[in-house]
Write a protein that holds these residues in place. Structure first.
Motif, PDB file in Angstrom:
ATOM      1  N   UNK A 183      -6.453  10.133  -5.226  1.00  0.00           N
ATOM      2  CA  UNK A 183      -7.350   9.856  -6.054  1.00  0.00           C
ATOM      3  C   UNK A 183      -7.069  11.010  -7.181  1.00  0.00           C
ATOM      4  N   UNK A 184      -7.138  12.212  -6.777  1.00  0.00           N
ATOM      5  CA  UNK A 184      -7.069  13.265  -7.698  1.00  0.00           C
ATOM      6  C   UNK A 184      -5.968  13.225  -8.636  1.00  0.00           C
ATOM      7  N   UNK A 185      -4.838  12.880  -8.038  1.00  0.00           N
ATOM      8  CA  UNK A 185      -3.244  12.814  -8.488  1.00  0.00           C
ATOM      9  C   UNK A 185      -3.531  11.664  -9.694  1.00  0.00           C
ATOM     10  N   UNK A 186      -4.520  10.637  -9.666  1.00  0.00           N
ATOM     11  CA  UNK A 186      -4.378   9.545 -10.716  1.00  0.00           C
ATOM     12  C   UNK A 186      -4.256   9.928 -12.121  1.00  0.00           C
ATOM     13  N   UNK A 187      -4.742  11.020 -12.468  1.00  0.00           N
ATOM     14  CA  UNK A 187      -5.098  11.538 -13.778  1.00  0.00           C
ATOM     15  C   UNK A 187      -3.861  12.736 -13.849  1.00  0.00           C
TER      16      UNK A 187
END
Length: 282
Positions: A183-187
């Motif tokens: 989730x954090x890596x999505x941006x």
């Protein structure tokens, strides 16, 4: 070894000892050991394996297997490609690379851990390539796993505020840890993640880490690798799972391998090599 197993070995030396003046484990292995060719070759190692089962650019000790995609790169070929167009990294391949996947669900397979080391200067060059949008061709599942692991380590560094980018915790990646970071890596782009890894470091420094990253089809989305050079792998290997994930699933990899068989391509370590590009998302 590459799996992180540690042991204490006492090397005995005497005038009657066939090891002569051996004083270290490395000396002993050099004298009585053999080239660790893959077990599925079903033969003893030969003198010719010392050169043929090793990359011409190999440096340092620690792997129990050669990154076989690199076997196709000769000194002459590397000269044609040019030093300015190549970057190198090290992953100490462990014996677990030969461990077949027997679990009904591949995600339940216990993935082996492997140590890696990458010069900061090389990472900076990779960052420049990514920024310029030039095509980056990754040689081997070994290099692919290392680059993808560096991405997730960079993500962890950014999440923790970049304060401990070189700490052991940051540079230690668990088998399914990427799922918790997804989730954090999505941006977070690959450039940003790699920049976090080298933050505050000099180009001559080296980044060390350990990865147990498990890449499986229909789950993992590659963050760094878009083009891959690799050999044809055993069907029950984690390497095959990585290639299947890269191509977008089992149906595509089955099609590729069936075509390769029909055309007489050679498989496994001393076999032929293939070039894949990451499919576009539909």
């Amino acid at each position: 070894n590459g799996n992180g197993t540690e042991c204490v070995v006492e090397c005995l030396t005497s005038s009657q000892n066939s090891l002569g003046t051996t004083t270290t484990l490395t000396d002993m292995l050099d004298q009585i050991g053999t080239v660790p060719i893959p077990p599925y070759l079903n033969r003893d190692s030969e003198a010719s394996d010392e050169a043929s089962y090793n990359n011409v650019f190999a440096a340092g000790m620690g792997s129990v297997a050669a990154p076989t995609a690199g076997l196709h790169f000769t000194d002459d070929l590397l000269k044609q490609i040019g030093k300015e167009n190549t970057s190198f990294l090290s992953l100490h391949v462990g014996a677990g690379t030969f461990k077949p996947v027997v679990a009904e669900d591949a995600r339940d397979h216990q993935m082996h851990g492997e140590n890696f080391a990458v010069n900061v200067g090389e990472i900076l060059r990779i960052i420049d390539v990514m920024k310029s949008k030039k095509k980056m061709i990754v040689v081997g599942t070994t290099s692919s796993r290392t680059l993808e692991s560096l991405y997730w380590c960079g993500v962890k560094s950014l999440i923790k505020g970049n304060k401990n980018s070189g700490s052991e915790d940051i540079m230690l990646l668990g088998q399914h840890e990427w799922r918790d970071l997804k989730y954090a890596a999505s941006t977070i782009t690959a450039v940003e993640a790699f920049q976090a890894i080298v933050e505050g470091k000099k180009s001559k420094d080296t980044v060390f880490g350990r990865t147990s990253l498990m890449i499986v089809p229909n789950a993992y989305d590659f963050k760094v690798v878009d083009n891959l050079i690799t050999n044809f792998h055993a069907p029950d290997s984690t390497l095959m799972l990585l290639v299947s994930a890269f191509l977008g699933g089992g149906q595509k990899v089955t099609q590729v391998y069936e075509e390769a068989q029909s055309m007489g391509y050679r498989f496994l370590s001393y076999g032929d090599v293939c070039y894949f590009s990451k499919p576009n998302k539909v």
